[in-house]
Design a protein around this motif. Structure first.
Motif, PDB file in Angstrom:
ATOM      1  N   TYR A  10       0.821  -1.470   0.079  1.00 56.26           N
ATOM      2  CA  TYR A  10      -0.154   0.414   0.190  1.00 56.26           C
ATOM      3  C   TYR A  10       1.085   1.297  -0.025  1.00 56.26           C
ATOM      4  CZ  TYR A  10      -3.241   3.784   1.682  1.00 56.26           C
ATOM      5  OH  TYR A  10      -3.500   4.897   2.109  1.00 56.26           O
ATOM      6  N   LEU A  11       2.223   1.204   0.599  1.00 60.46           N
ATOM      7  CA  LEU A  11       2.423   1.823   0.866  1.00 60.46           C
ATOM      8  C   LEU A  11       3.825   2.643  -0.184  1.00 60.46           C
ATOM      9  CD1 LEU A  11       3.980   2.144   4.744  1.00 60.46           C
ATOM     10  CD2 LEU A  11       2.164   4.562   3.654  1.00 60.46           C
ATOM     11  N   ILE A  12       3.559   1.461  -1.069  1.00 49.50           N
ATOM     12  CA  ILE A  12       4.716   1.867  -2.225  1.00 49.50           C
ATOM     13  C   ILE A  12       3.585   2.453  -3.580  1.00 49.50           C
ATOM     14  CG2 ILE A  12       5.749  -0.026  -4.302  1.00 49.50           C
ATOM     15  CD1 ILE A  12       7.078  -1.828  -1.902  1.00 49.50           C
ATOM     16  N   ILE A  15       3.394   6.350  -2.569  1.00 47.81           N
ATOM     17  CA  ILE A  15       4.187   7.239  -2.985  1.00 47.81           C
ATOM     18  C   ILE A  15       4.599   7.309  -4.305  1.00 47.81           C
ATOM     19  CG2 ILE A  15       6.887   7.071  -2.090  1.00 47.81           C
ATOM     20  CD1 ILE A  15       6.719   5.646   0.224  1.00 47.81           C
ATOM     21  N   MET A  16       4.574   5.594  -5.108  1.00 47.19           N
ATOM     22  CA  MET A  16       3.969   6.055  -6.230  1.00 47.19           C
ATOM     23  C   MET A  16       3.219   6.925  -7.102  1.00 47.19           C
ATOM     24  SD  MET A  16       5.952   2.025  -7.746  1.00 47.19           S
ATOM     25  CE  MET A  16       4.643   2.056  -9.172  1.00 47.19           C
ATOM     26  N   GLY A  17       1.892   6.984  -6.889  1.00 47.71           N
ATOM     27  CA  GLY A  17       1.404   7.400  -7.053  1.00 47.71           C
ATOM     28  C   GLY A  17       0.778   8.811  -6.707  1.00 47.71           C
ATOM     29  N   CYS A  18       1.582   9.446  -5.342  1.00 50.34           N
ATOM     30  CA  CYS A  18       1.661  10.806  -5.023  1.00 50.34           C
ATOM     31  C   CYS A  18       3.345  11.211  -6.438  1.00 50.34           C
ATOM     32  CB  CYS A  18       2.059  10.823  -3.936  1.00 50.34           C
ATOM     33  SG  CYS A  18       0.733  11.106  -2.525  1.00 50.34           S
ATOM     34  N   PHE A  19       4.299  10.587  -6.403  1.00 53.01           N
ATOM     35  CA  PHE A  19       5.446  10.792  -7.406  1.00 53.01           C
ATOM     36  C   PHE A  19       4.674  11.157  -8.789  1.00 53.01           C
ATOM     37  CE2 PHE A  19       8.396  10.298 -10.858  1.00 53.01           C
ATOM     38  CZ  PHE A  19       9.160  10.421 -10.097  1.00 53.01           C
ATOM     39  N   PHE A  20       3.416  10.921  -9.378  1.00 54.42           N
ATOM     40  CA  PHE A  20       3.410  10.926 -10.621  1.00 54.42           C
ATOM     41  C   PHE A  20       1.962  11.721 -10.361  1.00 54.42           C
ATOM     42  CE2 PHE A  20       4.259   6.270 -11.165  1.00 54.42           C
ATOM     43  CZ  PHE A  20       5.202   6.549 -12.313  1.00 54.42           C
ATOM     44  N   VAL A  21       1.375  12.526  -9.401  1.00 56.35           N
ATOM     45  CA  VAL A  21       0.689  13.230  -9.598  1.00 56.35           C
ATOM     46  C   VAL A  21       1.913  14.974  -9.221  1.00 56.35           C
ATOM     47  CG1 VAL A  21      -1.431  14.317  -8.025  1.00 56.35           C
ATOM     48  CG2 VAL A  21      -1.372  11.951  -8.896  1.00 56.35           C
ATOM     49  N   ALA A  22       2.956  14.763  -8.352  1.00 56.94           N
ATOM     50  CA  ALA A  22       3.793  15.781  -8.349  1.00 56.94           C
ATOM     51  C   ALA A  22       4.211  16.251  -9.059  1.00 56.94           C
ATOM     52  CB  ALA A  22       4.761  15.625  -6.987  1.00 56.94           C
ATOM     53  N   LEU A  23       4.629  14.858 -10.225  1.00 58.52           N
ATOM     54  CA  LEU A  23       4.918  15.076 -11.275  1.00 58.52           C
ATOM     55  C   LEU A  23       4.089  16.324 -12.405  1.00 58.52           C
ATOM     56  CD1 LEU A  23       7.638  14.173 -12.846  1.00 58.52           C
ATOM     57  CD2 LEU A  23       6.195  12.279 -14.263  1.00 58.52           C
ATOM     58  N   VAL A  24       2.360  15.755 -12.871  1.00 57.84           N
ATOM     59  CA  VAL A  24       2.177  16.033 -13.355  1.00 57.84           C
ATOM     60  C   VAL A  24       1.304  18.266 -13.482  1.00 57.84           C
ATOM     61  CG1 VAL A  24      -0.449  15.807 -14.338  1.00 57.84           C
ATOM     62  CG2 VAL A  24       0.428  14.170 -14.558  1.00 57.84           C
ATOM     63  N   PHE A  25       1.425  17.008 -11.975  1.00 59.06           N
ATOM     64  CA  PHE A  25       0.876  19.225 -11.976  1.00 59.06           C
ATOM     65  C   PHE A  25       1.844  20.383 -11.713  1.00 59.06           C
ATOM     66  CE2 PHE A  25      -2.991  16.681 -10.349  1.00 59.06           C
ATOM     67  CZ  PHE A  25      -3.744  17.616 -11.509  1.00 59.06           C
TER      68      PHE A  25
END
Length: 128
Positions: A10-12, A15-25
């Motif tokens: 879940y944590l992995i 973290i990957m989802g937050c990284f991609f969202v931060a990358l997009v925005f």
């Protein structure tokens, strides 16, 4: 599968989802203006801003500054009871704010399709 392993997966994923969202925005100038007050102020700030002769005369009195105008257009409150009124082929908005010296002011801004014009700056009377 043990709880610890499920939690690690879940944590992995989180973290990957937050990284991609931060990358997009990260490269975009995104704003979340959901409320009417924020939308009106953002609309006025993004257009070319001009000053009427009456506003320039008030600015020359030195009790208010253009920084106070910008702060009011960023953090002010739109009085919708008196605003959104047709005025000179645009819409008049009444915005309440404060100066750096904590003096309450009222701005009357006409919002045209291609520009915004500060019509008047009023020093709000102190209530006792």
């Amino acid at each position: 599968m043990k709880f610890v392993h499920r939690f690690a997966y879940y944590l992995i994923g989180l973290i990957m989802g937050c990284f991609f969202v931060a990358l997009v925005f990260s490269g975009k100038d995104t704003r979340c203006n959901y409320f009417p007050n924020a939308r009106v102020l953002n609309n006025l700030r993004t257009k070319p801003f001009k000053y009427s002769d009456k506003a320039i005369q008030t600015l020359n009195e030195k009790w208010v500054d253009t920084a106070d105008i910008k702060n009011t257009l960023t953090y002010g409150d739109v009085d919708f009871d008196q605003s959104n009124v047709p005025f000179n082929k645009g819409k008049l908005y009444v915005i309440e704010g404060k100066t750096v010296k904590n003096q309450e002011i009222i701005l009357k801004v006409t919002n045209y399709e291609n520009e915004a014009v500060l019509e008047e700056i009023i020093k709000k009377a102190v209530e006792k």
